[in-house]
Write a protein that holds these residues in place. Structure first.
Motif, PDB file in Angstrom:
ATOM      1  N   LYS A 124       0.831  -1.200   0.000  1.00 40.09           N
ATOM      2  CA  LYS A 124       0.000   0.000   0.000  1.00 40.09           C
ATOM      3  C   LYS A 124       0.865   1.250   0.000  1.00 40.09           C
ATOM      4  O   LYS A 124       0.554   2.240  -0.678  1.00 40.09           O
ATOM      5  N   SER A 125       1.955   1.232   0.750  1.00 39.28           N
ATOM      6  CA  SER A 125       2.864   2.370   0.793  1.00 39.28           C
ATOM      7  C   SER A 125       3.504   2.613  -0.570  1.00 39.28           C
ATOM      8  O   SER A 125       3.590   3.751  -1.039  1.00 39.28           O
ATOM      9  N   ILE A 126       3.944   1.553  -1.204  1.00 42.28           N
ATOM     10  CA  ILE A 126       4.552   1.668  -2.537  1.00 42.28           C
ATOM     11  C   ILE A 126       3.550   2.265  -3.519  1.00 42.28           C
ATOM     12  O   ILE A 126       3.855   3.199  -4.258  1.00 42.28           O
ATOM     13  N   TYR A 127       2.322   1.733  -3.512  1.00 39.54           N
ATOM     14  CA  TYR A 127       1.308   2.184  -4.458  1.00 39.54           C
ATOM     15  C   TYR A 127       0.735   3.554  -4.130  1.00 39.54           C
ATOM     16  O   TYR A 127       0.087   4.168  -4.974  1.00 39.54           O
ATOM     17  N   SER A 128       0.978   4.049  -2.924  1.00 38.76           N
ATOM     18  CA  SER A 128       0.450   5.376  -2.560  1.00 38.76           C
ATOM     19  C   SER A 128       1.162   6.499  -3.314  1.00 38.76           C
ATOM     20  O   SER A 128       0.652   7.610  -3.401  1.00 38.76           O
ATOM     21  N   GLN A 129       2.320   6.203  -3.855  1.00 38.40           N
ATOM     22  CA  GLN A 129       3.072   7.169  -4.650  1.00 38.40           C
ATOM     23  C   GLN A 129       2.985   6.771  -6.122  1.00 38.40           C
ATOM     24  O   GLN A 129       3.252   5.621  -6.461  1.00 38.40           O
ATOM     25  N   PRO A 130       2.620   7.690  -6.997  1.00 37.06           N
ATOM     26  CA  PRO A 130       2.558   7.324  -8.419  1.00 37.06           C
ATOM     27  C   PRO A 130       3.969   7.058  -8.953  1.00 37.06           C
ATOM     28  O   PRO A 130       4.953   7.596  -8.432  1.00 37.06           O
ATOM     29  N   PRO A 131       4.068   6.220  -9.977  1.00 39.37           N
ATOM     30  CA  PRO A 131       5.388   5.997 -10.586  1.00 39.37           C
ATOM     31  C   PRO A 131       5.962   7.316 -11.087  1.00 39.37           C
ATOM     32  O   PRO A 131       5.222   8.207 -11.523  1.00 39.37           O
ATOM     33  N   LYS A 132       7.272   7.449 -11.022  1.00 34.57           N
ATOM     34  CA  LYS A 132       7.942   8.657 -11.507  1.00 34.57           C
ATOM     35  C   LYS A 132       7.789   8.746 -13.022  1.00 34.57           C
ATOM     36  O   LYS A 132       7.931   7.750 -13.737  1.00 34.57           O
ATOM     37  N   THR A 133       7.503   9.927 -13.500  1.00 37.59           N
ATOM     38  CA  THR A 133       7.341  10.153 -14.935  1.00 37.59           C
ATOM     39  C   THR A 133       8.619   9.739 -15.665  1.00 37.59           C
ATOM     40  O   THR A 133       9.723  10.096 -15.264  1.00 37.59           O
ATOM     41  N   GLY A 134       8.452   8.963 -16.711  1.00 40.96           N
ATOM     42  CA  GLY A 134       9.577   8.529 -17.526  1.00 40.96           C
ATOM     43  C   GLY A 134      10.223   7.231 -17.049  1.00 40.96           C
ATOM     44  O   GLY A 134      11.165   6.752 -17.662  1.00 40.96           O
ATOM     45  N   TYR A 135       9.731   6.674 -15.950  1.00 36.16           N
ATOM     46  CA  TYR A 135      10.284   5.433 -15.404  1.00 36.16           C
ATOM     47  C   TYR A 135       9.170   4.403 -15.263  1.00 36.16           C
ATOM     48  O   TYR A 135       8.048   4.746 -14.931  1.00 36.16           O
ATOM     49  N   SER A 136       9.512   3.142 -15.500  1.00 37.70           N
ATOM     50  CA  SER A 136       8.553   2.082 -15.198  1.00 37.70           C
ATOM     51  C   SER A 136       8.844   1.616 -13.773  1.00 37.70           C
ATOM     52  O   SER A 136       9.989   1.617 -13.337  1.00 37.70           O
ATOM     53  N   ARG A 137       7.794   1.256 -13.040  1.00 36.01           N
ATOM     54  CA  ARG A 137       8.000   0.801 -11.659  1.00 36.01           C
ATOM     55  C   ARG A 137       7.916  -0.714 -11.639  1.00 36.01           C
ATOM     56  O   ARG A 137       6.962  -1.304 -12.138  1.00 36.01           O
TER      57      ARG A 137
END
Length: 154
Positions: free
Chosen positions: A75-88
């Motif tokens: 949940k903590s990981i998903y609470s932040q959107p992926p950084k623009t230009g990077y795949s998570r």
């Protein structure tokens, strides 16, 4: 994690740390009954300095965080959107079982469009339902065996 399992988990983590491409963003989430992030402010660029910090953490990891609670870290990981230009991409390394496999795999599945999850089970205590479920829901169907780990994907 304890004994041989923590040693295997540390070796697996080191292998992946040394395999990351220069310039990518990364973070390490240690989990048990609670969880901590190596970089609490968010993923950082992979370079000599951040690799050294990660290796220091990896070298000193112990099996001292209690049970296997993975839902809150995800949940903590998903609470932040992926950084623009990077795949998570997330690599889950676990030797335990969890009571809420369905909740974890559903959460991973809801975010599969933005985050790919790889799962590695360590030792005989690793939940096959968790490892297979998370891998499938997260976009990677790994072949897993209690005697060895096969990294072939479908």
């Amino acid at each position: 994690m304890q004994g041989e399992n923590i040693q295997s988990a540390r070796a697996t983590l080191l292998l992946f740390l040394k395999s990351l491409p220069a310039g990518c963003l990364f973070n390490i989430v240690s989990f048990g009954s609670t969880f901590t992030l190596l970089f609490p402010q968010g993923s950082r660029e992979y370079n000599e300095t951040t690799l050294a910090e990660a290796c220091a953490l990896q070298e000193n990891m112990n099996a001292n965080m209690g049970g296997t609670e993975i839902l809150q870290p995800f949940k903590s990981i998903y609470s932040q959107p992926p950084k623009t230009g990077y795949s998570r991409q997330v690599l889950l390394i676990s030797d335990g079982s969890v009571w809420n496999v369905a909740q974890v795999t559903q959460l991973v599945g809801r975010h599969a469009h933005e985050t790919r999850v790889f799962a590695v089970g360590i030792g005989h205590g690793a939940s096959t339902a968790l490892i297979h479920g998370v891998a499938r829901a997260g976009g990677d169907d790994l072949r897993w065996s209690s005697s060895r780990i096969n990294f072939s994907t479908k």
